[in-house]
Motif scaffolding. Structure first.
Motif, PDB file in Angstrom:
ATOM      1  N   LEU A   1       0.835  -1.196   0.000  1.00  0.00           N
ATOM      2  CA  LEU A   1       0.000   0.000   0.000  1.00  0.00           C
ATOM      3  C   LEU A   1       0.868   1.244   0.000  1.00  0.00           C
ATOM      4  O   LEU A   1       1.892   1.283   0.686  1.00  0.00           O
ATOM      5  CB  LEU A   1      -0.900   0.024   1.240  1.00  0.00           C
ATOM      6  CG  LEU A   1      -1.826  -1.168   1.439  1.00  0.00           C
ATOM      7  CD1 LEU A   1      -2.630  -0.995   2.717  1.00  0.00           C
ATOM      8  CD2 LEU A   1      -2.750  -1.343   0.261  1.00  0.00           C
ATOM      9  N   ASP A   2       0.448   2.243  -0.761  1.00  0.00           N
ATOM     10  CA  ASP A   2       1.198   3.493  -0.737  1.00  0.00           C
ATOM     11  C   ASP A   2       0.777   4.321   0.477  1.00  0.00           C
ATOM     12  O   ASP A   2      -0.147   3.967   1.210  1.00  0.00           O
ATOM     13  CB  ASP A   2       1.052   4.267  -2.046  1.00  0.00           C
ATOM     14  CG  ASP A   2      -0.365   4.743  -2.329  1.00  0.00           C
ATOM     15  OD1 ASP A   2      -1.131   4.964  -1.359  1.00  0.00           O
ATOM     16  OD2 ASP A   2      -0.707   4.914  -3.503  1.00  0.00           O
ATOM     17  N   GLU A   3       1.453   5.434   0.685  1.00  0.00           N
ATOM     18  CA  GLU A   3       1.211   6.267   1.861  1.00  0.00           C
ATOM     19  C   GLU A   3      -0.224   6.789   1.917  1.00  0.00           C
ATOM     20  O   GLU A   3      -0.841   6.843   2.982  1.00  0.00           O
ATOM     21  CB  GLU A   3       2.199   7.432   1.873  1.00  0.00           C
ATOM     22  CG  GLU A   3       2.214   8.201   3.166  1.00  0.00           C
ATOM     23  CD  GLU A   3       3.302   9.256   3.188  1.00  0.00           C
ATOM     24  OE1 GLU A   3       3.023  10.353   3.730  1.00  0.00           O
ATOM     25  OE2 GLU A   3       4.405   8.998   2.671  1.00  0.00           O
ATOM     26  N   GLN A   4      -0.769   7.158   0.770  1.00  0.00           N
ATOM     27  CA  GLN A   4      -2.137   7.681   0.714  1.00  0.00           C
ATOM     28  C   GLN A   4      -3.149   6.605   1.125  1.00  0.00           C
ATOM     29  O   GLN A   4      -4.098   6.883   1.862  1.00  0.00           O
ATOM     30  CB  GLN A   4      -2.451   8.202  -0.686  1.00  0.00           C
ATOM     31  CG  GLN A   4      -3.812   8.858  -0.791  1.00  0.00           C
ATOM     32  CD  GLN A   4      -4.074   9.415  -2.174  1.00  0.00           C
ATOM     33  OE1 GLN A   4      -3.266   9.257  -3.084  1.00  0.00           O
ATOM     34  NE2 GLN A   4      -5.208  10.064  -2.340  1.00  0.00           N
ATOM     35  N   GLU A   5      -2.955   5.371   0.661  1.00  0.00           N
ATOM     36  CA  GLU A   5      -3.851   4.277   1.032  1.00  0.00           C
ATOM     37  C   GLU A   5      -3.772   3.988   2.531  1.00  0.00           C
ATOM     38  O   GLU A   5      -4.801   3.750   3.178  1.00  0.00           O
ATOM     39  CB  GLU A   5      -3.507   3.016   0.237  1.00  0.00           C
ATOM     40  CG  GLU A   5      -3.848   3.119  -1.237  1.00  0.00           C
ATOM     41  CD  GLU A   5      -3.273   1.984  -2.056  1.00  0.00           C
ATOM     42  OE1 GLU A   5      -4.021   1.433  -2.886  1.00  0.00           O
ATOM     43  OE2 GLU A   5      -2.091   1.633  -1.869  1.00  0.00           O
ATOM     44  N   GLN A   6      -2.580   4.045   3.092  1.00  0.00           N
ATOM     45  CA  GLN A   6      -2.404   3.828   4.532  1.00  0.00           C
ATOM     46  C   GLN A   6      -3.088   4.929   5.332  1.00  0.00           C
ATOM     47  O   GLN A   6      -3.735   4.657   6.349  1.00  0.00           O
ATOM     48  CB  GLN A   6      -0.917   3.755   4.884  1.00  0.00           C
ATOM     49  CG  GLN A   6      -0.240   2.517   4.352  1.00  0.00           C
ATOM     50  CD  GLN A   6       1.269   2.541   4.558  1.00  0.00           C
ATOM     51  OE1 GLN A   6       1.848   3.566   4.901  1.00  0.00           O
ATOM     52  NE2 GLN A   6       1.902   1.403   4.336  1.00  0.00           N
ATOM     53  N   GLU A   7      -2.974   6.166   4.880  1.00  0.00           N
ATOM     54  CA  GLU A   7      -3.635   7.281   5.551  1.00  0.00           C
ATOM     55  C   GLU A   7      -5.155   7.137   5.502  1.00  0.00           C
ATOM     56  O   GLU A   7      -5.839   7.429   6.481  1.00  0.00           O
ATOM     57  CB  GLU A   7      -3.222   8.617   4.917  1.00  0.00           C
ATOM     58  CG  GLU A   7      -1.861   9.093   5.332  1.00  0.00           C
ATOM     59  CD  GLU A   7      -1.778   9.380   6.826  1.00  0.00           C
ATOM     60  OE1 GLU A   7      -2.719   9.978   7.392  1.00  0.00           O
ATOM     61  OE2 GLU A   7      -0.766   8.982   7.433  1.00  0.00           O
ATOM     62  N   GLN A   8      -5.682   6.678   4.369  1.00  0.00           N
ATOM     63  CA  GLN A   8      -7.123   6.481   4.234  1.00  0.00           C
ATOM     64  C   GLN A   8      -7.610   5.401   5.204  1.00  0.00           C
ATOM     65  O   GLN A   8      -8.662   5.548   5.831  1.00  0.00           O
ATOM     66  CB  GLN A   8      -7.483   6.105   2.788  1.00  0.00           C
ATOM     67  CG  GLN A   8      -8.974   5.968   2.557  1.00  0.00           C
ATOM     68  CD  GLN A   8      -9.719   7.271   2.798  1.00  0.00           C
ATOM     69  OE1 GLN A   8      -9.282   8.324   2.373  1.00  0.00           O
ATOM     70  NE2 GLN A   8     -10.847   7.204   3.478  1.00  0.00           N
ATOM     71  N   ILE A   9      -6.853   4.331   5.346  1.00  0.00           N
ATOM     72  CA  ILE A   9      -7.196   3.271   6.298  1.00  0.00           C
ATOM     73  C   ILE A   9      -7.215   3.831   7.719  1.00  0.00           C
ATOM     74  O   ILE A   9      -8.162   3.609   8.475  1.00  0.00           O
ATOM     75  CB  ILE A   9      -6.220   2.081   6.174  1.00  0.00           C
ATOM     76  CG1 ILE A   9      -6.497   1.316   4.871  1.00  0.00           C
ATOM     77  CG2 ILE A   9      -6.325   1.151   7.384  1.00  0.00           C
ATOM     78  CD1 ILE A   9      -5.469   0.254   4.537  1.00  0.00           C
ATOM     79  N   ASN A  10      -6.175   4.578   8.086  1.00  0.00           N
ATOM     80  CA  ASN A  10      -6.109   5.172   9.429  1.00  0.00           C
ATOM     81  C   ASN A  10      -7.295   6.103   9.681  1.00  0.00           C
ATOM     82  O   ASN A  10      -7.907   6.067  10.752  1.00  0.00           O
ATOM     83  CB  ASN A  10      -4.795   5.936   9.617  1.00  0.00           C
ATOM     84  CG  ASN A  10      -3.613   5.031   9.796  1.00  0.00           C
ATOM     85  OD1 ASN A  10      -3.745   3.891  10.219  1.00  0.00           O
ATOM     86  ND2 ASN A  10      -2.439   5.528   9.446  1.00  0.00           N
ATOM     87  N   GLU A  11      -7.605   6.939   8.716  1.00  0.00           N
ATOM     88  CA  GLU A  11      -8.711   7.888   8.861  1.00  0.00           C
ATOM     89  C   GLU A  11     -10.044   7.159   9.029  1.00  0.00           C
ATOM     90  O   GLU A  11     -10.854   7.522   9.888  1.00  0.00           O
ATOM     91  CB  GLU A  11      -8.762   8.818   7.645  1.00  0.00           C
ATOM     92  CG  GLU A  11      -9.804   9.904   7.760  1.00  0.00           C
ATOM     93  CD  GLU A  11      -9.771  10.849   6.568  1.00  0.00           C
ATOM     94  OE1 GLU A  11     -10.850  11.357   6.222  1.00  0.00           O
ATOM     95  OE2 GLU A  11      -8.689  11.073   5.999  1.00  0.00           O
ATOM     96  N   THR A  12     -10.263   6.133   8.231  1.00  0.00           N
ATOM     97  CA  THR A  12     -11.494   5.359   8.313  1.00  0.00           C
ATOM     98  C   THR A  12     -11.632   4.693   9.687  1.00  0.00           C
ATOM     99  O   THR A  12     -12.705   4.712  10.294  1.00  0.00           O
ATOM    100  CB  THR A  12     -11.546   4.293   7.198  1.00  0.00           C
ATOM    101  OG1 THR A  12     -11.440   4.945   5.931  1.00  0.00           O
ATOM    102  CG2 THR A  12     -12.839   3.492   7.244  1.00  0.00           C
TER     103      THR A  12
END
Length: 80
Positions: free
Chosen positions: A7-18
């Motif tokens: 996963l790229d950084e943006q995908e990881q951030e989206q997971i954390n936010e969710t």
């Protein structure tokens, strides 16, 4: 068996936010998790996030507890 997706950084951030939104509003999430070459889906509520050990504690719809390593999470979405 499948290779673990990267996963790229943006995908990881989206997971954390969710995860954080779901915790705040006590909503169920559907996690797709990569375990030993296989994908598993777990639907449940996030009970606790341990930043130190990088674990997410989830209580599923059958009231079973799961501890998932952040790196094993492939995707997260709000459950229906």
């Amino acid at each position: 068996k499948k290779k673990k997706p990267v996963l790229d950084e943006q995908e990881q951030e989206q997971i954390n936010e969710t995860i954080h939104i779901a915790m705040e509003f006590n909503q169920l999430l559907k996690f797709t998790v990569w375990i030993d070459g296989f994908f598993e889906e777990i639907t449940g509520a996030v009970h606790y996030v341990n930043q130190t050990s990088k674990l997410v504690h989830i209580v599923d719809t059958k009231l079973e507890s799961h501890r998932i390593v952040f790196d094993a999470i492939v995707s997260v979405e709000f459950a229906d």
